[in-house]
Design an enzyme around this catalytic site. Sequence first.
Site, mmCIF file in Angstrom:
data_model
loop_
_atom_site.group_PDB
_atom_site.id
_atom_site.type_symbol
_atom_site.label_atom_id
_atom_site.label_comp_id
_atom_site.label_asym_id
_atom_site.label_seq_id
_atom_site.Cartn_x
_atom_site.Cartn_y
_atom_site.Cartn_z
ATOM 1 C CG HIS A 43 -2.286 0.546 0.996
ATOM 2 N ND1 HIS A 43 -2.397 1.805 0.182
ATOM 3 C CD2 HIS A 43 -3.578 0.665 1.344
ATOM 4 C CE1 HIS A 43 -3.561 2.288 -0.059
ATOM 5 N NE2 HIS A 43 -4.356 1.404 0.916
ATOM 6 C CB SER A 64 -21.868 11.782 -8.576
ATOM 7 O OG SER A 64 -21.524 11.366 -7.377
ATOM 8 C CB THR A 65 -22.692 7.213 -10.493
ATOM 9 O OG1 THR A 65 -23.558 7.375 -11.369
ATOM 10 C CG2 THR A 65 -22.598 5.550 -10.082
ATOM 11 C CG ASP A 117 -10.137 -9.538 -23.103
ATOM 12 O OD1 ASP A 117 -9.410 -10.474 -22.997
ATOM 13 O OD2 ASP A 117 -10.908 -9.431 -24.096
#
Length: 449
Positions: free
Chosen positions: A161, A272-273, A394
């Site tokens: 971290h 906001s989302t 991907d």
Amino acid sequence: MKIVEVFNVAPASGSNELPSKTSLPLTFFDLLWLRLPPVQRIFFYEFPHPTPLFYDTLLPKLKQSLALTLGYFYPLSGHLIWPLHSHKPIINYTSGDTVSLTLAESDADFNHLAGTDLYEATKSHHLLPHLTISHEQATMLALQVTLFPNSGFSIGITSHHAVMDGKNSTSFIKSWAYLCSRLGEESPSSLPPELIPFYDREVIKDPCELEAKYVSDWLKQGGPNNRSLMVWDLQVPEESIRGLFQLSRSDIEKLKQFVVSKQKGKKNLHLSTFVLSVAFAWVCRVKAEEIKNKRVVMALNIDCRTRLEPPLPPTYFGNCVGGKLAIAETRELLGEDGLIVAVEVLNEALETLKDGVLKGAENWTSWLLEGLVTDDVKTIGTAGSPRFEVYSSDFGWGRPKKVEMASIDRTAAFCLSDSKNGDGVEIGLVSNKAAMEAFASLFVKGLAS
């Protein structure tokens, strides 16, 4: 589970020659997280093919592209050290340093672990590699590829971290996926500019001398003069259950309309989302866990790259996360206007960003080390971000079936990410069995009503 082999993968230089030696000093943004546990994610991929195909085709590509990726992220092959002559820890890379890549096979049920059902938090721990950390030095990145024969495979990433934040670690995985998916093309592929890490530490300005304060706070912790690099050994509470919950775009729109209808022309809220997702999950959790503390604090992680003066490149390598606290009375969150209360206090916390993202930063280590020292306050953290687009990773065999931030079982934070199907956001959570079942029920009912 069986460990098949452990590979030590060295950075491979493409067109650029790698330095034989380099060191990067930690900034105050890094020092903030010095002894916090590593961040761990698991990416699950479907691969319903015979095992030899995995070993003959996938594995060589994963190893080759990992070496190429480490050519760009070469400091991650080195060690975090705190030399006696240095007033703070540094990242030290020397030619010949490597990253460990563990290859394993698991007989666990792939579809269960990569599905949406609730399950025991520790069931996925065998899919995660470990860093090697002592008082004197620490590795910074470890990777594990686990094959579930005839079903799929997972990639577990454990990152230190104090060396990189979530944006960096997901950018590393995306870079690896990008290069892997392009292996075998006629010209050797190179990373696009939006993935190439930017290493210059001089861009981080510290007029308030936060670095000196943070170093002093860590030296005093378990000290005087405690220079140990050992991280906190936070335990996973017994019988913890892990779950992943989706808010679709239409769910978020529904929450937005509900808040607007209840506002009755009050102040102009930012809906906001992020705000709506955190507010809704927060209220569900306070009810599900039957929190008895007088107040609840939601600790928000803020990416500071674009908010500093001057702004940093989006590809800046290193931590660049700040914190803001949203504080609410528990009884108000439990009331019928709980969602409105949560949205309002989140807005108030984010509104303070206008005063500068570093306002109050002198208190950040105190928040981490001491918490808000009172029995009357329960603190919940947030981790991850839908903007990381973890589901875009991907490797050439399709998008992930599921991405899980495993390390929230130790920190009890919410994890936010984009969703598998691109519709809305996913919220990861770990709690006890009764609370998780209650949360799942409240989550569904809250969206239906």
